[in-house]
Design an enzyme around this catalytic site. Structure first.
Site, PDB file in Angstrom:
ATOM      1  N   ASP A 160      54.023 167.103  93.200  1.00 13.91           N
ATOM      2  CA  ASP A 160      53.921 165.712  93.687  1.00 13.91           C
ATOM      3  C   ASP A 160      55.311 165.081  93.829  1.00 13.91           C
ATOM      4  O   ASP A 160      55.461 164.061  94.498  1.00 13.91           O
ATOM      5  CB  ASP A 160      53.155 164.857  92.665  1.00 13.91           C
ATOM      6  CG  ASP A 160      51.675 164.703  92.993  1.00 13.91           C
ATOM      7  OD1 ASP A 160      51.335 164.714  94.184  1.00 13.91           O
ATOM      8  OD2 ASP A 160      50.885 164.544  92.041  1.00 13.91           O
ATOM      9  N   LYS A 210      42.351 168.821  98.501  1.00  9.13           N
ATOM     10  CA  LYS A 210      43.522 169.613  98.123  1.00  9.13           C
ATOM     11  C   LYS A 210      43.121 171.062  97.843  1.00  9.13           C
ATOM     12  O   LYS A 210      43.789 172.002  98.285  1.00  9.13           O
ATOM     13  CB  LYS A 210      44.217 168.985  96.905  1.00  9.13           C
ATOM     14  CG  LYS A 210      44.912 167.670  97.232  1.00  9.13           C
ATOM     15  CD  LYS A 210      45.304 166.840  96.012  1.00  9.13           C
ATOM     16  CE  LYS A 210      45.884 165.489  96.460  1.00  9.13           C
ATOM     17  NZ  LYS A 210      46.225 164.572  95.365  1.00  9.13           N
ATOM     18  N   GLN A 221      46.004 164.309  89.079  1.00  9.69           N
ATOM     19  CA  GLN A 221      45.573 163.261  90.002  1.00  9.69           C
ATOM     20  C   GLN A 221      45.660 161.892  89.321  1.00  9.69           C
ATOM     21  O   GLN A 221      45.224 161.722  88.185  1.00  9.69           O
ATOM     22  CB  GLN A 221      44.131 163.558  90.467  1.00  9.69           C
ATOM     23  CG  GLN A 221      43.600 162.619  91.539  1.00  9.69           C
ATOM     24  CD  GLN A 221      44.327 162.711  92.868  1.00  9.69           C
ATOM     25  OE1 GLN A 221      44.876 163.749  93.225  1.00  9.69           O
ATOM     26  NE2 GLN A 221      44.344 161.628  93.612  1.00  9.69           N
TER      27      GLN A 221
HETATM   28  N1  GUN Z   1      46.684 159.359  93.750  1.00  4.30           N
HETATM   29  C1  GUN Z   1      46.856 158.821  94.993  1.00  4.30           C
HETATM   30  N2  GUN Z   1      47.747 159.544  95.687  1.00  4.30           N
HETATM   31  C2  GUN Z   1      48.143 160.556  94.887  1.00  4.30           C
HETATM   32  C3  GUN Z   1      49.047 161.634  95.058  1.00  4.30           C
HETATM   33  O1  GUN Z   1      49.703 161.816  96.094  1.00  4.30           O
HETATM   34  N3  GUN Z   1      49.169 162.471  93.998  1.00  4.30           N
HETATM   35  C4  GUN Z   1      48.492 162.292  92.841  1.00  4.30           C
HETATM   36  N4  GUN Z   1      48.697 163.150  91.846  1.00  4.30           N
HETATM   37  N5  GUN Z   1      47.652 161.297  92.645  1.00  4.30           N
HETATM   38  C5  GUN Z   1      47.478 160.440  93.671  1.00  4.30           C
END
Ligand code: GUN
Length: 284
Positions: free
Chosen positions: A118, A51, A95
């Protein structure tokens, strides 16, 4: 046909890079994303690194805050509050998963909905289900873009989603429904899963089990979207939920793992960050 998410992702990022440059000239600063990572789970570290790399590529200012997994819930909530009130921050991503002693729902609900890139906040989830304008969750949004990219006309098609998670299964089912597909959500308790899956013109698999979907579960000519990210127990490499080698002989089109859905999730996060920035700038 192999649906190359990596290629689509690269072209969207190129366009986004230009957009960010224009926005920088217009508003005097670039969009700014803060990623919060608690602990050092290797999967999460790898996602967060991806990211940050994508953000830097498109010119989005970004900062990853890494915290020990011993941090208390109150300390994490205080950090979220600080980021909510920081005018220079446009997007906040915590996350997941979080350590067991921290209530994930509480943390997600603490993020300001306008900075929730998100789209996991209850307000954004509600808006999605009410079909109101909102930030869309990254993986489901990326899947719809992949289907458009592959030339799939979603309206009127039978879509089967295997998996009912809050992050993927349920929201992608809603987006497919909004695109006028006839949608079935299958899961671990579904009877005759193979038969249900074989009805699909569009099969989305997000279950997290290596080679869970075999060729006999796919209707000839179907489009298969594999959201899984697993380690292949035979060779240690990344693999999806679908037996790719066999499935590609039956399907008209299929996404690979890696290089399919994954890059699109990250690219949609970049889009959401830019959207959050523009929304905030236009509010002032
Ligand atoms: N953990 C697995 N996929 C995601 C996601 O798309 N966003 C976040 N914040 N955590 C995750």
């Amino acid at each position: 046909m192999i649906i190359k998410g990596k290629d689509l992702s690269a072209s969207i990022k190129e366009a986004l890079k230009v957009r960010v440059e224009v926005l920088k000239n217009q508003y005097g600063r670039t969009p700014n994303l803060v990623v919060v990572l608690v602990g050092d789970d290797p999967g999460s570290v790898s996602y967060v690194t991806g990211k940050a790399k994508a953000a830097t590529e498109v010119g989005i200012a970004n900062n990853t805050i890494r915290l020990e997994d011993t941090i208390s819930e109150a300390e994490l909530l205080a950090l979220v509050d600080k980021l909510n009130n920081d005018d220079a921050v446009d997007g906040i991503l915590v996350q997941l998963p979080l350590p067991k002693h921290i209530n994930e729902n509480k943390v997600i609900a603490a993020i300001s909905p306008e900075k929730d890139v998100d789209a996991f906040h209850p307000m954004n989830v509600a808006k999605l289900w009410l079909k109101q304008p909102c930030m869309l969750p990254c993986t489901p949004k990326g899947i719809i873009k992949l289907l458009h990219f592959a030339g799939v006309d979603i309206a009127g098609k039978e879509a089967v989603v295997i998996g009912r998670s809050n992050i993927v299964g349920q929201p992608v089912a809603k987006l497919l429904l909004d695109a006028n597909a006839t949608v079935t959500v299958a899961h671990s308790k579904t009877k005759n899963l193979a038969e249900v899956a074989r009805r699909a013109d569009i099969l989305v698999v997000a279950i997290g089990r290596e080679r869970f979907v075999t060729a006999d579960m796919i209707k000839p000519g179907a489009v298969v979207i594999d959201v899984g990210v697993n380690r292949d127990t035979r060779n240690g490499k990344l693999c999806g939920d679908v037996d790719f080698e066999e499935a590609q002989k039956v399907a008209a089109a299929i996404t690979p793992v890696p290089g399919g859905v994954g890059p699109m999730t990250i690219t949609c996060l970049m889009e959401n960050t830019v959207e959050a920035f523009v929304n905030r700038m236009n509010k002032q």
